[in-house]
Design a protein around this motif. Sequence first.
Motif, PDB file in Angstrom:
ATOM      1  N   ARG A 154       0.679  -1.198   0.060  1.00  0.00           N
ATOM      2  CA  ARG A 154      -0.041   0.170   0.165  1.00  0.00           C
ATOM      3  C   ARG A 154       1.037   1.130   0.041  1.00  0.00           C
ATOM      4  O   ARG A 154       0.551   2.074  -0.672  1.00  0.00           O
ATOM      5  CB  ARG A 154      -0.963  -0.154   1.194  1.00  0.00           C
ATOM      6  CG  ARG A 154      -1.914   1.327   1.455  1.00  0.00           C
ATOM      7  CD  ARG A 154      -2.999   0.965   2.465  1.00  0.00           C
ATOM      8  NE  ARG A 154      -2.231   0.717   3.639  1.00  0.00           N
ATOM      9  CZ  ARG A 154      -1.910   1.314   4.639  1.00  0.00           C
ATOM     10  NH1 ARG A 154      -1.959   2.680   4.459  1.00  0.00           N
ATOM     11  NH2 ARG A 154      -1.353   1.157   5.854  1.00  0.00           N
ATOM     12  N   GLN A 155       1.891   1.296   0.786  1.00  0.00           N
ATOM     13  CA  GLN A 155       2.924   2.494   0.696  1.00  0.00           C
ATOM     14  C   GLN A 155       3.944   2.192  -0.069  1.00  0.00           C
ATOM     15  O   GLN A 155       4.948   3.079   0.057  1.00  0.00           O
ATOM     16  CB  GLN A 155       3.235   2.536   2.283  1.00  0.00           C
ATOM     17  CG  GLN A 155       2.269   2.653   3.435  1.00  0.00           C
ATOM     18  CD  GLN A 155       1.297   3.760   3.364  1.00  0.00           C
ATOM     19  OE1 GLN A 155       1.290   4.450   2.451  1.00  0.00           O
ATOM     20  NE2 GLN A 155       0.808   4.069   4.648  1.00  0.00           N
ATOM     21  N   GLY A 200      -3.092   4.966 -11.871  1.00  0.00           N
ATOM     22  CA  GLY A 200      -3.021   5.294 -10.633  1.00  0.00           C
ATOM     23  C   GLY A 200      -1.831   5.525  -9.593  1.00  0.00           C
ATOM     24  O   GLY A 200      -1.810   5.713  -8.483  1.00  0.00           O
ATOM     25  N   ARG A 232       1.286   5.483  -5.174  1.00  0.00           N
ATOM     26  CA  ARG A 232      -0.063   5.298  -5.332  1.00  0.00           C
ATOM     27  C   ARG A 232      -0.360   6.822  -5.057  1.00  0.00           C
ATOM     28  O   ARG A 232      -0.053   7.676  -4.265  1.00  0.00           O
ATOM     29  CB  ARG A 232      -0.710   4.568  -4.455  1.00  0.00           C
ATOM     30  CG  ARG A 232      -0.254   2.996  -4.534  1.00  0.00           C
ATOM     31  CD  ARG A 232      -1.156   2.323  -3.581  1.00  0.00           C
ATOM     32  NE  ARG A 232      -0.480   0.728  -3.437  1.00  0.00           N
ATOM     33  CZ  ARG A 232      -0.878  -0.282  -4.277  1.00  0.00           C
ATOM     34  NH1 ARG A 232      -1.687   0.134  -5.130  1.00  0.00           N
ATOM     35  NH2 ARG A 232      -0.200  -1.224  -4.237  1.00  0.00           N
ATOM     36  N   ALA A 233      -1.523   7.158  -6.020  1.00  0.00           N
ATOM     37  CA  ALA A 233      -1.953   8.498  -6.100  1.00  0.00           C
ATOM     38  C   ALA A 233      -2.305   9.125  -4.764  1.00  0.00           C
ATOM     39  O   ALA A 233      -2.265  10.297  -4.436  1.00  0.00           O
ATOM     40  CB  ALA A 233      -3.248   8.851  -7.056  1.00  0.00           C
ATOM     41  N   GLY A 234      -2.999   8.269  -3.854  1.00  0.00           N
ATOM     42  CA  GLY A 234      -3.530   8.691  -2.513  1.00  0.00           C
ATOM     43  C   GLY A 234      -2.274   8.480  -1.366  1.00  0.00           C
ATOM     44  O   GLY A 234      -2.786   8.391  -0.109  1.00  0.00           O
ATOM     45  N   TYR A 235      -1.126   8.369  -1.736  1.00  0.00           N
ATOM     46  CA  TYR A 235      -0.224   7.926  -0.759  1.00  0.00           C
ATOM     47  C   TYR A 235       0.011   9.335   0.151  1.00  0.00           C
ATOM     48  O   TYR A 235       0.155  10.513  -0.303  1.00  0.00           O
ATOM     49  CB  TYR A 235       0.832   7.771  -1.549  1.00  0.00           C
ATOM     50  CG  TYR A 235       2.325   7.800  -0.673  1.00  0.00           C
ATOM     51  CD1 TYR A 235       2.635   6.685   0.478  1.00  0.00           C
ATOM     52  CD2 TYR A 235       3.246   8.558  -0.595  1.00  0.00           C
ATOM     53  CE1 TYR A 235       3.494   6.605   1.092  1.00  0.00           C
ATOM     54  CE2 TYR A 235       4.541   8.619   0.154  1.00  0.00           C
ATOM     55  CZ  TYR A 235       4.484   7.417   1.133  1.00  0.00           C
ATOM     56  OH  TYR A 235       5.901   7.433   1.919  1.00  0.00           O
ATOM     57  N   SER A 236      -0.041   9.073   1.285  1.00  0.00           N
ATOM     58  CA  SER A 236       0.073   9.953   2.434  1.00  0.00           C
ATOM     59  C   SER A 236       1.411   9.814   3.393  1.00  0.00           C
ATOM     60  O   SER A 236       1.636   8.867   4.105  1.00  0.00           O
ATOM     61  CB  SER A 236      -0.897   9.995   3.527  1.00  0.00           C
ATOM     62  OG  SER A 236      -0.576  10.842   4.610  1.00  0.00           O
ATOM     63  N   TRP A 242       4.368  17.161  -3.797  1.00  0.00           N
ATOM     64  CA  TRP A 242       3.367  16.286  -3.453  1.00  0.00           C
ATOM     65  C   TRP A 242       2.068  16.723  -3.228  1.00  0.00           C
ATOM     66  O   TRP A 242       1.263  16.033  -3.097  1.00  0.00           O
ATOM     67  CB  TRP A 242       3.921  15.261  -2.849  1.00  0.00           C
ATOM     68  CG  TRP A 242       3.106  13.970  -2.494  1.00  0.00           C
ATOM     69  CD1 TRP A 242       2.445  13.754  -1.394  1.00  0.00           C
ATOM     70  CD2 TRP A 242       2.848  13.136  -3.449  1.00  0.00           C
ATOM     71  NE1 TRP A 242       1.882  12.510  -1.843  1.00  0.00           N
ATOM     72  CE2 TRP A 242       2.079  11.729  -2.913  1.00  0.00           C
ATOM     73  CE3 TRP A 242       3.557  12.722  -4.728  1.00  0.00           C
ATOM     74  CZ2 TRP A 242       1.705  10.933  -3.328  1.00  0.00           C
ATOM     75  CZ3 TRP A 242       3.005  11.651  -5.626  1.00  0.00           C
ATOM     76  CH2 TRP A 242       2.065  10.856  -4.728  1.00  0.00           C
ATOM     77  N   TYR A 243       2.199  17.929  -2.358  1.00  0.00           N
ATOM     78  CA  TYR A 243       0.904  18.623  -1.855  1.00  0.00           C
ATOM     79  C   TYR A 243       0.613  19.663  -2.856  1.00  0.00           C
ATOM     80  O   TYR A 243       1.309  20.262  -3.572  1.00  0.00           O
ATOM     81  CB  TYR A 243       1.351  19.071  -0.452  1.00  0.00           C
ATOM     82  CG  TYR A 243       1.929  18.272   0.493  1.00  0.00           C
ATOM     83  CD1 TYR A 243       0.908  17.085   0.878  1.00  0.00           C
ATOM     84  CD2 TYR A 243       3.128  18.024   0.961  1.00  0.00           C
ATOM     85  CE1 TYR A 243       1.372  16.186   1.990  1.00  0.00           C
ATOM     86  CE2 TYR A 243       3.558  17.146   1.710  1.00  0.00           C
ATOM     87  CZ  TYR A 243       2.741  16.142   2.325  1.00  0.00           C
ATOM     88  OH  TYR A 243       3.118  15.130   3.119  1.00  0.00           O
ATOM     89  N   GLU A 289      -1.209  22.399   3.099  1.00  0.00           N
ATOM     90  CA  GLU A 289      -0.678  20.976   3.067  1.00  0.00           C
ATOM     91  C   GLU A 289       0.769  20.795   3.435  1.00  0.00           C
ATOM     92  O   GLU A 289       1.109  19.844   4.492  1.00  0.00           O
ATOM     93  CB  GLU A 289      -1.169  20.248   1.793  1.00  0.00           C
ATOM     94  CG  GLU A 289      -2.577  20.077   1.766  1.00  0.00           C
ATOM     95  CD  GLU A 289      -3.019  19.283   0.545  1.00  0.00           C
ATOM     96  OE1 GLU A 289      -3.705  18.351   0.514  1.00  0.00           O
ATOM     97  OE2 GLU A 289      -2.375  19.862  -0.566  1.00  0.00           O
TER      98      GLU A 289
END
Length: 604
Positions: free
Chosen positions: A80-81, A106, A140-144, A172-173, A178
């Motif tokens: 996931r990360q 994605g 991934r596009a939603g990676y935090s 990235w932000y 952010e």
Amino acid sequence: MDLAAEALIKALPLFVETIGAGRGRFIADPEVLAAHGRVFYPDLSAPEVPAQLDVILFDALDASDDLLPTIRRARLRAQRQGAVLLRLDAGAWPVDTCVDAMRGMGLAFYRGWRCAGGALTPWADKEKPAEGVHLLRFQRAGYSPMLHAREFLKKGEFGTALSILHETPDAWYATEEERGLHGAELLMAYLAQDRFIGPRLRLQHLVSAMRAYTKACTLAPMHVPAYQCMAAFWKGVGRPDLARRLLTTVTTILDAPEVEKDLAQLPPDPAPAPPVSCPAWDPAWRPRILYLCHVESDYGADLLYDGLRRLLGAENVLEYPWKPTVHGQNLDQAFGYPCTFHWPDGPTPLAEVVRRAAAGAFDLILFSDTTGTLPKNEIHPILAAAGDTPLFVVDTWDECGAFLDDIRRDAGLGPVAGYFKREMIAGIDYGPDAWPLPFAYADDRIPDLPEEDQRDGVFFAGKLIGGTRRLMLSWLNTFIEVQGGWGTPFTQEEYAALLREQAIGLCLFGNGFDTVRYWELPAHGVLLLAERSPLVIPHDFEDGRQAVFFDHAGELKEKLAHYLAHPDEALAIAQAGHAHLREHHTATARARQLLGRIQARLSR
């Protein structure tokens, strides 16, 4: 064309343990990965390969029609990360085209490197390279990164958490806020690390924390946890008074009931530091000085250079390498700061400097290169030729760390007789023979004040960067009009003309605590209304006599209202501050203070 594993390791984040080759085997020496604790799987179809990997590598130098379908299938094996790394030739497959194709799967571009000779050089997205071999990292596009770092903080793996946050590109932000919240997350990670490790590295951690704090509070000034974290650092280094001041400002400006509990838990303030003076310099002692300083404009270092030359004569102060901005050239490289001079002499060749050093032509050496930009292959021959000539380090940088050991190590210096420090926080031990040397103001830039001095208004000019500057100015401007330019560049002539019209000038902490504003306001006859400095300042202004200090936002508002209502009182303090600066805080005054310290040190 293979990529050296050592180079790849430098590009890999610390969280990476498992690596798979999704296409191609472009690592020259995969066994090196194993030596660094990474497990490399050259074939994703092998039965021993885990279902999820931290990184999947793709080689697109020989891109074919089935490359994108292969990436589309194999990318799902990244956890996931996890990250996807893609090597390509930007001439054959343009980076923008590649990024668009990966976005359709994605995956968003994260970081990049140029590949040359087996090495990697970081590359910024805005450069858009048109040719050459590159290594691109996608997430991934939603990676935090913030949530990812927290996973490791919970396990006590502070280094891994900090590496994740440090390597995150600003791009990235999508918004400034952010990016500010990312800085606040970094600040909290530093605090967690500091509390685990204890006081041994506390000052070092404070310096790192202040960098993150500056970013957080500049870009997300309403985010209360950042101020709470910074206050916790101040409490940890034995300055609860600074924590109290910061938190009081927050409670004055923001609705932050959670801060009241922090305030109640602070210990009593330490006793005020006693006034500091310097040993007197005997003008009969006129040392011949070699000044080693980087060629970039440096307000503190260049001001000291000018002061020493005025005191001792240009023939007794030689700088190396030659700096154009102190000799009337390339003045734009000073970026508008009042530290350009017009000394007429030209460069001295390295061989001549070495010859003079070997001949005993210098009585002492000042080394002022905190940034580590002086070429070692030039400095070392000079120092070797100088033998046991006393050497003193002058640290004029923006940060409050005890950097002497770092400077000595990075520059390869021998014994150091003393350490002059601009950002020296009172109550912190900077080691033996460490002395304060804050900024000052150039002698020839201080105007005489007119007998009839008509002034009006409140003035601030500067960037909205650092500490509570943005928060406090935005709040204050709702009560009182603050004139000047927030981020507006002025020429020195324009700025000096503006200052001659102002009654009160605000001085708020920036990247550091010692700002040029602290000295230029009284230099121009403006009442200095400043945040009370935590630094050791010899012969500092006295509150209410030569300047006015405040501890928090509420006190600033009260004192500002008082002096606007009492202009004669404000003018008297401003004129006393102008006289005090001329006596104790010019470039020549600072040079005398440095020479007095050195003379006392050498006489021991």
